[in-house]
Design a protein around this motif. Structure first.
Motif, short mmCIF file in Angstrom:
data_model
loop_
_atom_site.label_atom_id
_atom_site.label_comp_id
_atom_site.label_asym_id
_atom_site.label_seq_id
_atom_site.Cartn_x
_atom_site.Cartn_y
_atom_site.Cartn_z
N SER A 1 -46.40 -27.79 -29.37
CA SER A 1 -46.69 -28.38 -28.42
C SER A 1 -46.08 -28.99 -27.56
O SER A 1 -46.08 -28.92 -26.16
CB SER A 1 -47.79 -28.44 -27.66
N LEU A 2 -45.08 -29.93 -27.98
CA LEU A 2 -44.65 -30.82 -27.06
C LEU A 2 -42.84 -30.56 -27.22
O LEU A 2 -42.22 -31.36 -26.70
CB LEU A 2 -44.56 -32.38 -28.22
N SER A 3 -42.42 -29.33 -27.71
CA SER A 3 -41.03 -29.35 -28.13
C SER A 3 -40.94 -28.15 -26.23
O SER A 3 -42.07 -28.05 -25.13
CB SER A 3 -40.87 -27.55 -29.49
N ALA A 4 -39.54 -27.98 -26.14
CA ALA A 4 -39.29 -26.75 -24.41
C ALA A 4 -40.12 -26.02 -24.62
O ALA A 4 -40.24 -25.64 -23.19
CB ALA A 4 -37.28 -26.84 -24.64
N ASP A 5 -39.98 -24.90 -25.82
CA ASP A 5 -41.23 -24.01 -25.43
C ASP A 5 -42.43 -23.68 -25.75
O ASP A 5 -42.85 -22.79 -25.32
CB ASP A 5 -40.01 -22.96 -26.41
N GLY A 6 -42.63 -24.66 -25.52
CA GLY A 6 -44.38 -25.08 -26.03
C GLY A 6 -44.50 -24.34 -26.99
O GLY A 6 -43.79 -24.11 -27.77
N GLU A 7 -45.44 -23.81 -27.25
CA GLU A 7 -46.74 -23.37 -28.23
C GLU A 7 -45.96 -22.11 -28.58
O GLU A 7 -45.92 -21.22 -29.66
CB GLU A 7 -48.42 -23.03 -28.00
N LEU A 8 -44.69 -21.32 -27.61
CA LEU A 8 -44.41 -20.17 -28.20
C LEU A 8 -43.21 -20.11 -28.98
O LEU A 8 -42.60 -19.08 -30.10
CB LEU A 8 -44.21 -19.78 -26.79
N SER A 9 -42.84 -21.75 -29.26
CA SER A 9 -42.09 -21.53 -30.52
C SER A 9 -42.41 -22.00 -32.21
O SER A 9 -41.57 -21.85 -32.64
CB SER A 9 -41.21 -22.87 -30.41
N ALA A 10 -43.92 -21.56 -32.20
CA ALA A 10 -44.62 -21.32 -33.49
C ALA A 10 -44.88 -19.98 -33.99
O ALA A 10 -45.75 -19.93 -33.20
CB ALA A 10 -45.80 -22.45 -33.71
N THR A 11 -43.84 -19.87 -34.77
CA THR A 11 -43.96 -18.19 -35.20
C THR A 11 -45.38 -18.18 -35.78
O THR A 11 -45.87 -18.92 -36.64
CB THR A 11 -42.54 -17.95 -36.08
N TRP A 12 -45.02 -16.96 -36.00
CA TRP A 12 -46.48 -16.69 -37.21
C TRP A 12 -45.80 -15.57 -38.49
O TRP A 12 -45.35 -14.75 -38.45
CB TRP A 12 -47.40 -15.09 -36.14
N PRO A 13 -46.84 -16.30 -39.25
CA PRO A 13 -47.61 -17.46 -40.30
C PRO A 13 -47.03 -18.62 -39.75
O PRO A 13 -45.72 -18.81 -39.66
CB PRO A 13 -48.48 -16.59 -41.45
N THR A 14 -47.46 -19.86 -39.44
CA THR A 14 -47.42 -20.63 -39.09
C THR A 14 -46.53 -20.97 -40.23
O THR A 14 -47.05 -21.42 -41.70
CB THR A 14 -48.39 -21.77 -38.70
N GLY A 15 -45.20 -22.44 -40.16
CA GLY A 15 -44.20 -22.17 -41.58
C GLY A 15 -43.85 -21.19 -41.60
O GLY A 15 -43.02 -21.81 -42.80
N ILE A 16 -44.01 -20.23 -42.09
CA ILE A 16 -43.03 -18.98 -42.47
C ILE A 16 -41.80 -19.07 -41.75
O ILE A 16 -41.88 -18.83 -40.03
CB ILE A 16 -44.10 -17.93 -42.75
N THR A 17 -40.62 -19.00 -42.20
CA THR A 17 -39.57 -18.26 -41.17
C THR A 17 -39.90 -17.50 -40.59
O THR A 17 -40.44 -16.48 -40.43
CB THR A 17 -38.22 -17.73 -42.32
N PRO A 18 -39.20 -17.17 -38.94
CA PRO A 18 -39.17 -15.79 -38.05
C PRO A 18 -39.01 -14.71 -38.10
O PRO A 18 -37.96 -15.13 -39.23
CB PRO A 18 -38.71 -16.92 -36.50
N PRO A 19 -39.27 -14.35 -38.08
CA PRO A 19 -38.87 -13.15 -38.04
C PRO A 19 -37.03 -12.55 -37.80
O PRO A 19 -36.38 -12.95 -36.90
CB PRO A 19 -39.82 -11.34 -37.34
N PHE A 20 -36.49 -11.81 -38.32
CA PHE A 20 -35.09 -11.34 -38.30
C PHE A 20 -34.90 -10.83 -37.26
O PHE A 20 -35.27 -9.83 -36.12
CB PHE A 20 -34.32 -10.02 -38.97
N GLN A 21 -33.94 -11.07 -36.43
CA GLN A 21 -33.15 -10.78 -34.63
C GLN A 21 -32.19 -9.87 -34.78
O GLN A 21 -31.14 -10.39 -35.03
CB GLN A 21 -33.64 -11.77 -33.81
N PRO A 22 -32.09 -8.55 -34.77
CA PRO A 22 -30.86 -7.33 -34.88
C PRO A 22 -30.00 -7.70 -33.94
O PRO A 22 -30.40 -8.86 -32.80
CB PRO A 22 -31.55 -6.43 -35.37
N LYS A 23 -29.07 -7.75 -34.36
CA LYS A 23 -27.97 -8.17 -33.00
C LYS A 23 -27.16 -6.96 -32.11
O LYS A 23 -26.45 -6.46 -31.36
CB LYS A 23 -26.85 -8.70 -33.59
N THR A 24 -27.31 -5.85 -33.54
CA THR A 24 -26.48 -4.73 -32.89
C THR A 24 -28.33 -3.46 -33.56
O THR A 24 -28.94 -3.86 -34.25
CB THR A 24 -25.49 -3.97 -33.74
#
Length: 771
Positions: A358-381
């Motif tokens: 909640s203190l980060s620049a993006d707020g609570e949106l920066s916390a991915t689900w599940p909490t503490g797990i690597t965020p999903p892979f974001q494809p570039k192509t």
């Protein structure tokens, strides 16, 4: 009138003008009106003298970019110019000595492992209590060794047992400490000695060792007073185990022999305590730097599940344990306690992550689900988008063999059932006691594997929601689940080298004899020229008619003549060959003949006539094949038909290139295999009963299926970039099993060319027909 108008216009800028003027005046007054030279001072003494400053306050006005000022005014200024020194080898006429590197990088860096555990056992308890200790501790510790005076002929499987040859307790303790000093003190920071009638919570002892300084002279356990004698201090009672630092053992090492000769004691733990106190001055302690050594004395017929003492749940060791079943009960209890503690730590970390996000620049949106797990892979192509596979409780709609639909079975069925059950359990945990959730049906299921975080699931569940008053209602709910990847860890593997001899086996039939010359040419360049530690053996396979004509017209005569030619060219090389008569050649029948003629520790490489053996591939065959552990089935790069791949283009005369338009990795071919003879014989023994019931199994099964179905070895199937095969047409044996025949046909068809190349040929043919 005009003066007042001008004054009103100048009033806003008046303070600014006054301020600027005052600033210029003050700056001019503070300037030293002495001309400073741009070069170094003329009064400097370059030959070791002090630099003389001019009386007017003259300093260093400017210097060269690569010069360094002389200091605080008392040291001379010196200009440092870079000098390039040419390298001169110490012995120009001699070759440089090869640097010998250590086997492990940790040895070269001086890194040591954390904890070594030695279990003191006996001949009477080795097969009972010691086995129970091993089953509860063996997989949790870096190194676990059992020490006994004597033992029987058989050693329990999976246990490293050191026998001292004498049942005297003091002698065994002396030999145990000496063995640890000789073999393990250089590799471990801490040594923990414990009896086999003690239950040890491995995680807690490991955490304790990780929080202690490795340089401390520490003797830690349950302190006990000495009985009789004049020894001051306290020793550690052996029943609850004791922790010894590496620094303490190294200080004790020169005096160990004196302890054996001079100290008399009835108990081995008391003897060790006297030795440590007399020669190092270190007493046994239960607390060090705020860290407490917890232990618990277990009463008779105590049920771990009913023990309410707080010291019990916090204990590192529990003693005495006289029954192996009690060790397993204690292990179950402490495993549950550790699991609950781990879950609490995870929840606490998740709360901290949420509060911090909640203190980060993006707020609570920066916390991915599940909490503490690597965020999903974001494809570039578009090609990086991960595919979701659809499934139900009965079938999957993305099958390994390419079928559009297949029945869920085995691990896939267990995976789906487990995920659905976990979803219902989590919903009950969230809504109870207000609502009770029951699963009615899985409507839709999707799953995908994200290599950065694990297996993701999306489930549409038809649920029955029951209230506390008994009212129920059916509704559909979508849930998302993630089975995360666990922590990456190194799996211990047996040590293998590139010095093993490889026995290359080449089965050859009459239709393939024309390709043998090319095989020998490539093999000679790789093995004979480089003096590889490899032996090539030909297996000539005759059908009954060819075998009858062998004296008049040997179909393999030209190949045998070529073999004799290479033996004359390379005098140190012998190429043995074996002749076999059969009307139905198969890999297993061929290997049965070869296996009987070689020792059990022989490393085989079964090759095809199109296989181009290289030094790199031979080394990988050695490294990827582990006796009693792993067999290696490489996937070769198969070249396309040149008339299709290079249609209307000149075909390259050089060797096959590893590019997309030249070929593909043929995953349907299993011609090459690397394995040890002992592993083949073990799998073949397990297959014997099935072969008696069905004699055709020897002809319809290949070596790959043999190891998959009749061995517990790891089958290592991987692409091999050093294994290239030129295109050649081949026919499939109709006597193969349906699955093998399908793979053979598929391999032949896919080896013609890529889809684009085949489409271009068909397009040109249609264009020609239309005109």
């Amino acid at each position: 009138m005009r003066f007042s108008l001008v004054l009103s216009l100048l009033r806003p800028v008046g303070p600014v003008v006054v301020g600027v003027s005052l600033g210029f005046t003050l700056s001019l007054l503070s300037v030293t009106w002495v001309e400073e030279p741009c070069g170094p001072s003329q009064g400097s003494l370059r030959d070791g003298g002090l630099e003389q400053q001019q009386q007017g306050g003259q300093g260093n006005a400017a210097r060269k970019p690569n010069s360094v000022p002389g200091g605080l005014g008392t040291e001379p200024e010196q200009n440092w110019e870079p000098r390039v020194l040419p390298y001169k080898p110490p012995n120009p006429g001699k070759a440089a000595k090869k640097t010998i590197r250590t086997r492990y990088i940790s040895t070269e860096l001086g890194m040591r492992q954390r904890l070594f555990v030695g279990v003191l056992t006996s001949k009477n308890t080795l097969h009972s209590l010691a086995v129970a200790v091993n089953r509860t501790l063996g997989h949790r510790l870096e190194r676990l060794v059992y020490f006994t005076g004597t033992r029987g002929r058989k050693v329990p499987h999976g246990m490293m047992v050191v026998t001292h040859g004498d049942e005297r307790p003091i002698w065994n303790m002396y030999q145990t400490v000496k063995y640890v000093l000789d073999h393990y003190v250089a590799d471990f920071d801490w040594v923990f000695l414990v009896q086999d009638d003690t239950y040890m919570e491995a995680h807690r002892v490991s955490r304790l060792a990780s929080h202690l300084s490795i340089d401390a002279l520490l003797y830690m356990g349950r302190p006990e007073e000495f009985i009789g004698g004049d020894t001051q201090g306290r020793y550690c009672y052996g029943g609850f185990g004791y922790l010894l630092s590496r620094a303490l053992l190294l200080r004790l090492q020169p005096h160990l022999e004196s302890c054996r000769n001079d100290i008399l004691s009835a108990r081995p733990d008391e003897w060790l305590g006297r030795c440590i106190i007399d020669y190092t001055g270190v007493d046994c302690v239960a607390e060090h730097e705020g860290l407490q050594y917890h232990y618990f004395e277990l009463g008779k017929n105590t049920d771990p599940e009913k023990e309410s003492d707080a010291r019990f749940d916090a204990a590192f060791t529990v003693h005495p344990v006289l029954d192996p079943a009690q060790i397993y009960r204690l292990h179950r209890h402490f495993a549950r306690v550790e699991l609950e503690r781990t879950y609490q730590e995870i929840q606490q970390l998740q709360l901290e992550i949420q509060n911090t996000s909640s203190l980060s620049a993006d707020g609570e949106l920066s916390a991915t689900w599940p909490t503490g797990i690597t965020p999903p892979f974001q494809p570039k192509t578009r090609f990086e988008v991960l595919r979701w596979d659809y499934f139900t409780e009965e079938a999957a709609f993305a099958c390994v063999d390419g079928a559009p639909k297949c029945e869920l079975r085995g691990a896939d069925a267990a995976d789906v059932a487990d995920v659905v059950a976990a979803a219902v359990e989590e919903l009950n945990h969230r809504y109870q006691p207000v609502l009770h959730v029951r699963k009615q049906q899985l409507l839709n299921g999707y799953r995908r594997f994200d290599p950065t975080r694990g297996m993701e699931y999306t489930l549409d569940l038809q649920l029955e929601m029951v209230t506390q008053k008994g009212y129920s209602r059916s509704l559909a709910k979508r849930v998302h689940l993630l089975r995360p990847l666990s922590e990456v860890e190194i799996i211990p593997m047996p040590y293998v080298t590139e010095a093993s001899r490889v026995n290359v086996i080449l089965p050859l039939t009459a239709p393939e004899r024309d390709y043998a010359a090319r095989f020998l040419e490539v093999y000679a360049a790789a093995a004979f020229e480089n003096a590889e530690n490899a032996v090539l053996t030909f297996l000539f396979i005759y059908d009954p008619f060819e075998a009858q004509q062998v004296s008049q017209n040997d179909v393999f005569g030209a190949v045998k003549a070529r073999i004799a030619e290479y033996e004359r060219r390379y005098t140190q090389v012998k190429i043995p060959w074996i002749s076999v008569k059969t009307d139905a050649p198969s890999q297993i029948k061929v290997m049965d003949i070869i296996s009987k003629k070689h020792p059990v520790d022989t490393l085989f490489l079964v090759a095809g006539v199109s296989t181009e053996v290289t030094t790199e591939f031979l080394n990988r065959c050695r490294m990827n094949t582990i006796n009693s552990w792993q067999v290696f089935f490489p996937i070769h790069f198969q070249g396309y038909n040149p008339t299709i791949a290079f249609h209307n283009q000149p075909s390259p005369l050089s060797s096959l290139d590893l590019v997309r338009d030249a070929g593909h990795f043929d995953r349907d071919a299993f011609n090459e295999a690397c394995f040890y003879n002992a592993d083949y014989m073990a799998a073949r023994t397990r297959m014997a009963s099935d072969a008696q019931d069905n004699e055709d199994i020897l002809e319809t099964m290949d070596i790959y299926d043999l190891f998959v179905k009749y061995s517990n070895l790891h089958v290592f199937r991987a692409v091999e970039p050093a294994l290239l095969q030129q295109y050649r047409p081949h026919s499939c044996n109709p006597r193969l099993s349906e699955e093998q025949y399908h793979r053979c046909v598929q391999s032949s068809l896919e080896g013609l060319g890529s889809r684009a190349q085949l489409a271009m040929v068909l397009f040109e043919q249609e264009q020609g027909n239309s005109t």
